[in-house]
Scaffold this motif. Sequence first.
Motif, PDB file in Angstrom:
ATOM      1  N   HIS A  31     102.548  89.966-113.258  1.00 21.42           N
ATOM      2  CA  HIS A  31     102.138  90.111-111.815  1.00 21.42           C
ATOM      3  C   HIS A  31     101.473  89.033-111.078  1.00 21.42           C
ATOM      4  O   HIS A  31     101.508  88.278-110.239  1.00 21.42           O
ATOM      5  CB  HIS A  31     101.071  91.523-112.024  1.00 21.42           C
ATOM      6  CG  HIS A  31     100.162  91.902-110.465  1.00 21.42           C
ATOM      7  ND1 HIS A  31     101.392  92.440-109.067  1.00 21.42           N
ATOM      8  CD2 HIS A  31      99.308  91.701-110.011  1.00 21.42           C
ATOM      9  CE1 HIS A  31     100.092  92.210-108.345  1.00 21.42           C
ATOM     10  NE2 HIS A  31      99.673  91.592-108.841  1.00 21.42           N
ATOM     11  N   TYR A  32     100.811  88.477-112.074  1.00 20.44           N
ATOM     12  CA  TYR A  32     100.412  86.911-111.626  1.00 20.44           C
ATOM     13  C   TYR A  32     100.223  85.802-112.304  1.00 20.44           C
ATOM     14  O   TYR A  32     100.335  84.325-111.364  1.00 20.44           O
ATOM     15  CB  TYR A  32      98.614  87.048-112.433  1.00 20.44           C
ATOM     16  CG  TYR A  32      97.084  87.524-111.570  1.00 20.44           C
ATOM     17  CD1 TYR A  32      96.225  87.978-110.889  1.00 20.44           C
ATOM     18  CD2 TYR A  32      97.561  88.966-112.342  1.00 20.44           C
ATOM     19  CE1 TYR A  32      96.099  88.818-110.363  1.00 20.44           C
ATOM     20  CE2 TYR A  32      96.815  90.736-112.353  1.00 20.44           C
ATOM     21  CZ  TYR A  32      95.511  90.313-110.664  1.00 20.44           C
ATOM     22  OH  TYR A  32      95.249  90.269-110.250  1.00 20.44           O
ATOM     23  N   GLY A  33     101.881  85.719-111.458  1.00 15.16           N
ATOM     24  CA  GLY A  33     103.010  84.881-111.409  1.00 15.16           C
ATOM     25  C   GLY A  33     102.541  83.406-113.483  1.00 15.16           C
ATOM     26  O   GLY A  33     103.220  82.743-112.710  1.00 15.16           O
ATOM     27  N   ILE A  34     102.236  84.306-114.177  1.00 14.39           N
ATOM     28  CA  ILE A  34     102.190  83.108-114.573  1.00 14.39           C
ATOM     29  C   ILE A  34     103.707  82.825-115.720  1.00 14.39           C
ATOM     30  O   ILE A  34     104.228  84.610-116.622  1.00 14.39           O
ATOM     31  CB  ILE A  34     101.042  83.856-116.612  1.00 14.39           C
ATOM     32  CG1 ILE A  34      99.894  83.731-115.519  1.00 14.39           C
ATOM     33  CG2 ILE A  34     101.014  83.182-117.489  1.00 14.39           C
ATOM     34  CD1 ILE A  34      98.170  83.482-116.763  1.00 14.39           C
ATOM     35  N   VAL A  41      97.475  87.861-105.270  1.00 12.66           N
ATOM     36  CA  VAL A  41      97.782  86.499-106.334  1.00 12.66           C
ATOM     37  C   VAL A  41      97.254  85.704-106.486  1.00 12.66           C
ATOM     38  O   VAL A  41      97.066  84.844-106.727  1.00 12.66           O
ATOM     39  CB  VAL A  41      99.304  86.975-107.187  1.00 12.66           C
ATOM     40  CG1 VAL A  41      98.860  85.806-108.258  1.00 12.66           C
ATOM     41  CG2 VAL A  41      99.742  88.588-107.804  1.00 12.66           C
ATOM     42  N   ALA A  42      98.125  84.997-104.716  1.00 12.04           N
ATOM     43  CA  ALA A  42      97.822  83.542-104.597  1.00 12.04           C
ATOM     44  C   ALA A  42      96.390  83.478-104.387  1.00 12.04           C
ATOM     45  O   ALA A  42      95.889  82.287-104.596  1.00 12.04           O
ATOM     46  CB  ALA A  42      98.405  83.598-103.214  1.00 12.04           C
ATOM     47  N   ALA A  87      99.958  72.521 -98.987  1.00 11.83           N
ATOM     48  CA  ALA A  87     100.907  72.555-100.170  1.00 11.83           C
ATOM     49  C   ALA A  87     101.485  73.142-101.398  1.00 11.83           C
ATOM     50  O   ALA A  87     100.198  74.218-101.006  1.00 11.83           O
ATOM     51  CB  ALA A  87     100.018  71.125-101.089  1.00 11.83           C
ATOM     52  N   PRO A  88     101.680  73.182-101.607  1.00 11.83           N
ATOM     53  CA  PRO A  88     102.294  74.693-103.450  1.00 11.83           C
ATOM     54  C   PRO A  88     101.314  73.571-104.144  1.00 11.83           C
ATOM     55  O   PRO A  88     101.170  73.465-104.230  1.00 11.83           O
ATOM     56  CB  PRO A  88     103.538  74.365-103.361  1.00 11.83           C
ATOM     57  CG  PRO A  88     103.854  72.975-102.723  1.00 11.83           C
ATOM     58  CD  PRO A  88     103.165  72.653-102.080  1.00 11.83           C
ATOM     59  N   VAL A  89     100.126  75.038-104.252  1.00 10.70           N
ATOM     60  CA  VAL A  89      99.359  75.325-105.443  1.00 10.70           C
ATOM     61  C   VAL A  89      99.181  74.491-106.930  1.00 10.70           C
ATOM     62  O   VAL A  89      98.776  73.517-107.519  1.00 10.70           O
ATOM     63  CB  VAL A  89      98.972  76.709-105.616  1.00 10.70           C
ATOM     64  CG1 VAL A  89      99.739  77.440-106.337  1.00 10.70           C
ATOM     65  CG2 VAL A  89      97.182  76.474-106.493  1.00 10.70           C
TER      66      VAL A  89
END
Length: 548
Positions: free
Chosen positions: A95-98, A313-314, A338-340
Amino acid sequence: MDYQALAQLLFPDVTMTPEELEARFPARQLPEGAVVTRMAPSPTGFVHLGNLVQGLTSERMAHQSGGVLFLRVEDTDAKREVPGAVEVLIETLKHYGISFDEGATMDGDNGIYGPYRQRQRADIYHVYAKKLVSEGKAYPCFCTEEELAAMREQQEANKENTGYYGKYAIWRDRSLEEIQAQLDAGNPWVLRFRSTGSIENQFKFDDLVKGKLTITENDVDHVLLKSDGIPTYHFAHAVDDHLMRTTHVVRGDEWLSTLPFHIQLFQALGFKLPKYVHIGPLMKMDGTSKRKLSKRKDPELALTYYKAEGFPVAAVYEYIMTMLNSNFEDWRRANPDAPVDSFKFSAKKLNPAGSLFDYAKLVDVSKNVISRMDAGQVYTLLTQWAQEFDPAFGKLLADNPDYASRILAIGRGGKKPRKDLAVWKDAKPYMGFFYDEYLEEPQFDPAFSPSVVADVLNRFLDSFDISDDANTWFDKVKAITTDIGFTTDMKAFKADPAAFPGTVADVSTFIRLAVTGKTNSPDLYTVMQILGKDRTVARIRAALSRLN
Ligand code: GLU
């Protein structure tokens, strides 16, 4: 003592050799400088912000260097295990995109360095346990819990260090016959490391976060295998991180105290020591002093909290970056779109003493992150959240995506976007009035007589035309203002309020209350455009009927 014989006695069934394992898990073919690291959480059912800090640090270090991130489930502590916790863990991290390149997944393991769940690796640990015993570096200990407790009591009474060391290490040098007798009697045993260290000796060690450390050697014969044959964290750490070819161990600094033992263990096993990145704890201000975030006192430590509140999440991701790398905020200001991932994260910038968690700052970051999203993105994320945490609202959103998206588009896209939402939970109080289900009854200011309010509403209805542009619409509101003897001159009103029965602001508030049920809303003209003619008129009529 014939250590070979002892090894055979303790591990008669182990036939695999370390050489075979080395061949089965070959060195990784990666470019120079690539970081191989892992997350190795224990499935306790509680996934917290600290896990995420460690996870993001590992993830950035691996992926920025062209390396590998894998997920290993450290499930050796059966006592602490909660059913379903592995799934919760995997889902939450996802869910947290890891994004893991290999390791434990919902559908089993992915990767050639597995199994990635420690309980499935018992046979692997036993190969190295046998090797250590055969070299005289480990031995069985048959002490009972009672004996160990008594030992501890005595050490405390003598004001000595506690633990199994020196003269207290009573099974260190027993004969093969004594050991055989215990085994024959079926007594349980643990396997202990034979420490050759002394607390008189110190050495220097470089940690990537903590910097240069002076470390005292370990002299305790720590447990490697528990009586059920399952390894302790220490032994599993050495064996797994070696065989999985980990280059960097990123973990909480609660492990610093056992680092001297880990270093010894890698040496005894003939393994190359990985680099260590020991992350300090998460702290928060409590009054004027700092303290560690605690599971018991601070609900915001649990990741489920952020999901339920509806932090995107972002936003959590950006906040963690802000907390860990002090230059992140400046970078974000200079590169708003910019993308993080294009930010150059540096583990070296982590505060060795730990990071300060600041909820107000998180809210601020989240408002900014949401304000930069387009209406479509906000709609998707909000609807997902609402369907899980506020299903009735979720259904309204899902039933009419176009209507909801038009609402969410208000004030978006310009140089100075509106910042009404910090969490998805804020959405209903902010926009609920667009749905009749959540429209509140208007509470007009009793300082004005109901007949004046009704007069304004009637006049507004008479002149209302949904196809008016914003200027025409406002001119009409101003005309009503002067017609009823209120003023449009706010300056004059401020100078002498007693001279006027009311102002254009009051007139607008009457209309706003009738249409939205609130004294505060986004631009009223835009609101009416989205509500449409019928709904706007119906609401004003309903307000009028209550005034009569
Ligand atoms: N299972 C350990 C923990 O959750 C892992 C520490 C490590 O990353 O080595 O603290």
